[in-house]
Design an enzyme around this catalytic site. Structure first.
Site, PDB file in Angstrom:
ATOM      1  N   LYS A 113      11.190  12.504  -2.418  1.00 58.10           N
ATOM      2  CA  LYS A 113      11.407  13.392  -1.264  1.00 58.10           C
ATOM      3  C   LYS A 113      10.248  13.245  -0.287  1.00 58.10           C
ATOM      4  CE  LYS A 113       7.947  16.432  -2.111  1.00 58.10           C
ATOM      5  NZ  LYS A 113       6.814  16.661  -1.182  1.00 58.10           N
TER       6      LYS A 113
ATOM      7  N   PRO B 264       5.664   5.767  -6.071  1.00 55.60           N
ATOM      8  CA  PRO B 264       4.241   5.773  -6.416  1.00 55.60           C
ATOM      9  C   PRO B 264       3.841   7.069  -7.125  1.00 55.60           C
ATOM     10  CG  PRO B 264       4.562   5.142  -4.118  1.00 55.60           C
ATOM     11  CD  PRO B 264       5.890   5.595  -4.623  1.00 55.60           C
ATOM     12  N   VAL B 265       2.894   6.950  -8.051  1.00 56.72           N
ATOM     13  CA  VAL B 265       2.434   8.107  -8.820  1.00 56.72           C
ATOM     14  C   VAL B 265       1.430   8.907  -7.987  1.00 56.72           C
ATOM     15  CG1 VAL B 265       1.199   8.802 -10.910  1.00 56.72           C
ATOM     16  CG2 VAL B 265       2.816   6.887 -10.995  1.00 56.72           C
ATOM     17  N   ALA B 266       1.490  10.243  -8.109  1.00 55.05           N
ATOM     18  CA  ALA B 266       0.550  11.151  -7.420  1.00 55.05           C
ATOM     19  C   ALA B 266       0.476  10.830  -5.928  1.00 55.05           C
ATOM     20  CB  ALA B 266      -0.836  11.072  -8.058  1.00 55.05           C
TER      21      ALA B 266
ATOM     22  N   ASP C  10       8.641  21.753  -7.370  1.00 51.55           N
ATOM     23  CA  ASP C  10       9.563  20.869  -6.649  1.00 51.55           C
ATOM     24  C   ASP C  10      10.798  20.487  -7.458  1.00 51.55           C
ATOM     25  OD1 ASP C  10       7.947  20.802  -4.401  1.00 51.55           O
ATOM     26  OD2 ASP C  10       6.943  18.938  -4.960  1.00 51.55           O
TER      27      ASP C  10
ATOM     28  N   GLY D  32       2.569  12.597  -3.396  1.00 45.96           N
ATOM     29  CA  GLY D  32       3.134  13.596  -2.497  1.00 45.96           C
ATOM     30  C   GLY D  32       4.614  13.387  -2.255  1.00 45.96           C
ATOM     31  N   LEU D  33       5.263  12.597  -3.151  1.00 48.97           N
ATOM     32  CA  LEU D  33       6.683  12.267  -2.994  1.00 48.97           C
ATOM     33  C   LEU D  33       7.545  12.856  -4.103  1.00 48.97           C
ATOM     34  CD1 LEU D  33       6.239   8.500  -2.011  1.00 48.97           C
ATOM     35  CD2 LEU D  33       6.685  10.414  -0.465  1.00 48.97           C
TER      36      LEU D  33
ATOM     37  N   GLY E  40       7.586  12.351  -7.343  1.00 51.80           N
ATOM     38  CA  GLY E  40       8.091  11.404  -8.331  1.00 51.80           C
ATOM     39  C   GLY E  40       8.251  12.013  -9.711  1.00 51.80           C
TER      40      GLY E  40
END
Length: 289
Positions: A10, A94-96, A136, A98-99, A101
């Protein structure tokens, strides 16, 4: 029995923080929308009563720190499931970053195990369970586009923005969400107009969306990690229609309408940033079918 589940990332088109709650969380008001960048999870039922997490990505924890593990554990405990599951996570988000995951992996696990274990839960019930795992996760259970309030778990669905390219760039750093919120001074920031964003999205106004994007956390993360601000400047210089940091960072995204400009921005950033992606906004919400 085996099941494949998609876990899309997101972005935040608007993110405001209204204050700190008595439970220690912050009261937020934000607009999230899913994008066509996704992890893929393979859920395999096990006869033994255990949860197994597998991934080739060394940054993905294989124990209870993993939100997908927590989602499986929650369902096992709540519904007295005696079977086990092996969860293989093919990591693309990608890890950490802000998306969301990890949250999306948890949401995909809830949706997938609901089918695999024949629990018969509605998507609203799954979203409510998701709130017990992370702020989230509720949104990620649904996908689509929504206003999120409370600590992020109260979801109100709105129309999906007009289709466009989303170019994402993530520097090789990690950002602590707790540190960003801890350094946020609400009386010294410019608050985005979330209600205006809802209005322009509902009208399908792409230019209005580009003019209204905002993230109250940007300046805090920029002060802590100036390279994130530099990525935003570069993306603007290359011609993105709108540029914003997603969540607490460090990923920055640009909205782009034209294919040729997307390619120019993508290629320009590849020489500047380690992880760059060009994806589309996703359409409608997830379903249980």
């Amino acid at each position: 029995m085996k099941l494949l589940v998609k876990a899309p990332a997101k972005i935040n088109l608007s993110l405001d923080v209204l204050g700190k709650r008595q439970d220690g969380y912050h009261e937020v008001k934000m607009i999230m929308t899913t994008i066509d960048l996704a992890d893929r999870l393979e859920l395999t039922e096990l006869a033994e009563d255990r949860i197994e997490i597998l991934s080739h990505n060394r940054y993905v924890p294989d124990d209870q720190r993993n939100l997908a593990y927590q989602a499986a554990k929650l369902l096992k405990v709540k519904f007295n499931v005696k079977k086990g599951v092996s969860i293989t996570i093919e990591k693309t988000i990608p890890v950490a970053a802000g998306l969301a995951g990890g949250s999306s992996d948890a949401a995909a696990t809830l949706r997938g195990l609901n089918k695999l274990w024949n629990l018969g839960l509605t998507i609203d019930e799954l979203a409510k369970l998701g709130a017990e795992i992370g702020s989230d996760v509720s949104f990620c259970v649904y996908g689509g586009t929504a206003i999120a309030t409370g600590r992020g778990e109260e979801i109100e669905h709105i129309k999906t923005p007009p289709s466009c390219w989303v170019v994402l760039a993530k520097p090789h750093i990690g950002v602590s969400t707790a540190d960003v919120y801890g350094n946020l001074k609400l009386n010294r920031v410019t608050h985005p107009n979330v209600d205006k964003m809802v209005e322009v999205i509902n009208h399908g106004d792409y230019k209005g969306i580009c003019d209204t994007v905002g993230n109250v956390l940007e300046d805090v993360t920029f002060a802590m990690h100036p390279e994130v601000a530099r990525i935003k400047s570069q993306m603007k210089r290359f011609g993105a229609d709108a540029v914003l940091m997603s969540g607490s960072g460090p990923t920055v995204f640009g909205l782009v309408h034209h294919d040729s400009r997307m390619h120019r921005i993508y290629n320009g950033l590849k020489g500047f940033c380690e992880q760059v992606y060009a994806v589309r906004l996703l359409g409608e919400r997830e379903t249980l079918e």
